[in-house]
Write a protein that holds these residues in place. Structure first.
Motif, PDB file in Angstrom:
ATOM      1  N   LEU A 101      -9.231  -7.409   3.427  1.00  0.00           N
ATOM      2  CA  LEU A 101      -9.291  -6.856   4.700  1.00  0.00           C
ATOM      3  C   LEU A 101     -10.372  -7.386   5.620  1.00  0.00           C
ATOM      4  N   ASN A 102     -10.254  -7.990   6.624  1.00  0.00           N
ATOM      5  CA  ASN A 102     -11.199  -8.454   7.667  1.00  0.00           C
ATOM      6  C   ASN A 102     -12.077  -7.531   8.391  1.00  0.00           C
ATOM      7  N   GLY A 103     -13.061  -6.824   7.857  1.00  0.00           N
ATOM      8  CA  GLY A 103     -13.486  -5.564   8.197  1.00  0.00           C
ATOM      9  C   GLY A 103     -13.743  -4.415   7.555  1.00  0.00           C
ATOM     10  N   SER A 104     -13.620  -3.272   8.111  1.00  0.00           N
ATOM     11  CA  SER A 104     -13.793  -1.926   7.274  1.00  0.00           C
ATOM     12  C   SER A 104     -12.378  -1.261   7.491  1.00  0.00           C
ATOM     13  N   ALA A 105     -12.589   0.002   6.589  1.00  0.00           N
ATOM     14  CA  ALA A 105     -11.491   0.905   6.599  1.00  0.00           C
ATOM     15  C   ALA A 105     -11.853   2.115   5.810  1.00  0.00           C
ATOM     16  N   THR A 106     -11.247   3.198   6.193  1.00  0.00           N
ATOM     17  CA  THR A 106     -11.675   4.314   5.560  1.00  0.00           C
ATOM     18  C   THR A 106     -10.386   4.793   4.559  1.00  0.00           C
ATOM     19  N   ILE A 107     -10.603   5.180   3.333  1.00  0.00           N
ATOM     20  CA  ILE A 107      -9.884   5.283   2.433  1.00  0.00           C
ATOM     21  C   ILE A 107     -10.180   6.792   1.774  1.00  0.00           C
ATOM     22  N   CYS A 108      -9.097   7.767   2.104  1.00  0.00           N
ATOM     23  CA  CYS A 108      -9.212   9.177   1.876  1.00  0.00           C
ATOM     24  C   CYS A 108      -8.682   9.607   0.542  1.00  0.00           C
ATOM     25  N   GLY A 109      -9.358  10.218  -0.312  1.00  0.00           N
ATOM     26  CA  GLY A 109      -8.632  11.064  -1.374  1.00  0.00           C
ATOM     27  C   GLY A 109      -9.143  12.434  -1.751  1.00  0.00           C
ATOM     28  N   VAL A 110      -8.617  13.208  -2.751  1.00  0.00           N
ATOM     29  CA  VAL A 110      -9.103  14.323  -3.408  1.00  0.00           C
ATOM     30  C   VAL A 110     -10.011  14.334  -4.474  1.00  0.00           C
ATOM     31  N   HIS A 111     -10.654  15.159  -4.641  1.00  0.00           N
ATOM     32  CA  HIS A 111     -11.643  15.558  -5.889  1.00  0.00           C
ATOM     33  C   HIS A 111     -10.844  15.612  -7.156  1.00  0.00           C
ATOM     34  N   GLY A 200     -12.147   3.037  15.593  1.00  0.00           N
ATOM     35  CA  GLY A 200     -10.977   1.953  15.417  1.00  0.00           C
ATOM     36  C   GLY A 200     -10.832   1.392  13.965  1.00  0.00           C
ATOM     37  N   PHE A 201     -11.147   2.340  12.909  1.00  0.00           N
ATOM     38  CA  PHE A 201     -11.012   2.100  11.676  1.00  0.00           C
ATOM     39  C   PHE A 201      -9.743   2.245  11.172  1.00  0.00           C
ATOM     40  N   SER A 202      -8.968   1.712  10.536  1.00  0.00           N
ATOM     41  CA  SER A 202      -7.663   1.844   9.704  1.00  0.00           C
ATOM     42  C   SER A 202      -8.068   2.859   8.652  1.00  0.00           C
ATOM     43  N   ILE A 203      -7.316   3.878   8.323  1.00  0.00           N
ATOM     44  CA  ILE A 203      -6.988   4.865   7.450  1.00  0.00           C
ATOM     45  C   ILE A 203      -6.140   4.649   6.235  1.00  0.00           C
ATOM     46  N   TYR A 204      -6.446   4.575   5.059  1.00  0.00           N
ATOM     47  CA  TYR A 204      -5.742   4.477   3.943  1.00  0.00           C
ATOM     48  C   TYR A 204      -5.628   5.977   3.261  1.00  0.00           C
ATOM     49  N   PHE A 205      -4.707   5.982   2.303  1.00  0.00           N
ATOM     50  CA  PHE A 205      -4.704   7.175   1.482  1.00  0.00           C
ATOM     51  C   PHE A 205      -4.634   6.713  -0.107  1.00  0.00           C
ATOM     52  N   PHE A 206      -5.463   7.461  -0.791  1.00  0.00           N
ATOM     53  CA  PHE A 206      -5.403   6.971  -2.217  1.00  0.00           C
ATOM     54  C   PHE A 206      -5.205   8.354  -3.210  1.00  0.00           C
ATOM     55  N   LYS A 207      -4.333   8.073  -4.337  1.00  0.00           N
ATOM     56  CA  LYS A 207      -4.285   9.117  -5.114  1.00  0.00           C
ATOM     57  C   LYS A 207      -4.036   8.417  -6.578  1.00  0.00           C
ATOM     58  N   SER A 208      -4.164   9.356  -7.651  1.00  0.00           N
ATOM     59  CA  SER A 208      -4.000   8.970  -9.017  1.00  0.00           C
ATOM     60  C   SER A 208      -3.182   9.890  -9.803  1.00  0.00           C
ATOM     61  N   GLU A 209      -2.411   9.445 -10.796  1.00  0.00           N
ATOM     62  CA  GLU A 209      -1.941  10.160 -11.657  1.00  0.00           C
ATOM     63  C   GLU A 209      -1.961   9.997 -12.989  1.00  0.00           C
ATOM     64  N   VAL A 210      -2.575  11.004 -13.856  1.00  0.00           N
ATOM     65  CA  VAL A 210      -2.678  10.451 -15.463  1.00  0.00           C
ATOM     66  C   VAL A 210      -1.422  10.415 -16.178  1.00  0.00           C
ATOM     67  N   ASN A 211      -1.423   9.612 -16.826  1.00  0.00           N
ATOM     68  CA  ASN A 211       0.055   9.550 -17.495  1.00  0.00           C
ATOM     69  C   ASN A 211       0.206  10.053 -18.836  1.00  0.00           C
ATOM     70  N   SER A 212       0.935  10.140 -19.476  1.00  0.00           N
ATOM     71  CA  SER A 212       1.207  10.715 -20.766  1.00  0.00           C
ATOM     72  C   SER A 212       0.365  10.267 -21.920  1.00  0.00           C
ATOM     73  N   ASP A 213      -0.088   8.798 -21.876  1.00  0.00           N
ATOM     74  CA  ASP A 213      -0.851   8.270 -22.826  1.00  0.00           C
ATOM     75  C   ASP A 213      -2.521   8.415 -22.497  1.00  0.00           C
ATOM     76  N   LEU A 220      -1.851   3.488  -3.117  1.00  0.00           N
ATOM     77  CA  LEU A 220      -2.557   3.539  -2.147  1.00  0.00           C
ATOM     78  C   LEU A 220      -1.416   3.354  -0.627  1.00  0.00           C
ATOM     79  N   LEU A 221      -1.670   3.863   0.024  1.00  0.00           N
ATOM     80  CA  LEU A 221      -0.948   3.928   1.419  1.00  0.00           C
ATOM     81  C   LEU A 221      -1.716   3.894   2.789  1.00  0.00           C
ATOM     82  N   LYS A 222      -1.294   3.192   3.631  1.00  0.00           N
ATOM     83  CA  LYS A 222      -1.755   2.927   5.022  1.00  0.00           C
ATOM     84  C   LYS A 222      -1.269   4.055   5.867  1.00  0.00           C
TER      85      LYS A 222
END
Length: 257
Positions: A101-111, A200-213, A220-222
């Protein structure tokens, strides 16, 4: 409050599993000790009884696999072994889009006890800004993988001023936006959404999932609502809890409310 209060028996099971794995393989290659420990704990009936499916654990509302991953990584690292999870990108294209990405953005997640995105973005040589006054933030970053160039901004009255200065230089802001009411991290602060929209910064969402192994799938989603902070925050909650069973208990609330 100790986030692991009540889990002493589980921690003992994991410590025993790590010792058993090391007795079989005293000099494991990267990942081998984790894989062996994960399997031993997964086959332990008492561990399953202590962590029944369908429950969320600790004040951060971790799933069963999230808690196991965090505890196993922490205990292995205390034994002097460098260990962090294997990461799978659910949608590689959007991660590449963010990295270039040319420039900055905000990426939000949870603890979750981890911070995977700085490690993922390191391959694109992106500098990351994080707002945090958590004394263990560096431990969180280290156990999440090679992190690259990270600026930790103290959480105080001047946080957003410093953050704006950093982002005007092209830094990506990566922050967990959930906060605790003293019992659970059940609230989503709209402040970072508001800050991003105003600047004027784009906002993205981030999440993770722990698999069985024990590996981790990350996504990631905009945000589609880059003009309305409450719609964007509500979209974030929907995204985080979608297909999660059980779902995290999350709602929007200003910290000062």
């Amino acid at each position: 409050m100790d986030p692991y209060q009540g889990f002493s028996s589980l921690i003992a099971i994991i410590e025993t599993a790590v010792s058993s794995a090391l007795s079989t393989n005293p000099t494991p290659a990267r990942g081998e000790l984790f894989s062996a420990t994960w399997k031993l704990v997964g086959n332990n009936l008492e561990a399953h009884q202590l962590l029944p499916n369908g429950n969320l654990f600790c004040d951060t509302q971790l799933t069963k696999n999230e808690l196991l991953l965090l505890l196993i990584i922490q205990i292995i690292r205390r034994q002097g072994f460098d260990s962090y999870p294997i990461i799978h990108l659910s949608n590689k294209k959007i991660f590449e889009e963010l990295g270039r990405l040319n420039g900055s953005a905000t990426i939000c997640g949870v603890h979750t006890g981890f911070a995977f995105l700085p490690s993922i973005m390191a391959q694109f040589n992106r500098k990351i800004s994080i707002i945090s006054s958590d004394e263990s933030i560096r431990d969180t970053l280290t156990r999440s993988g090679p992190s690259g160039n990270i600026e930790v901004i103290p959480s105080d009255l001047f946080s957003f001023i410093r953050l704006r200065d950093s982002m005007t230089k092209g830094n990506l802001c990566v922050c967990s936006v959930d906060y605790s009411d003293g019992k659970k991290f059940r609230y989503i602060s709209p402040s970072l959404f508001e800050f991003s929209i105003q600047n004027g910064f784009s906002i993205y969402f981030f999440k993770s999932e722990v698999n069985s192994d024990g590996s981790v799938s990350v996504d990631l989603l905009k945000s589609q609502h880059d003009k309305d902070l409450y719609k964007s925050a509500a979209e974030f909650i929907y995204y985080i809890t979608l297909n999660q069973n059980p779902k995290r208990e999350l709602s929007i609330k200003h910290i000062t409310d």
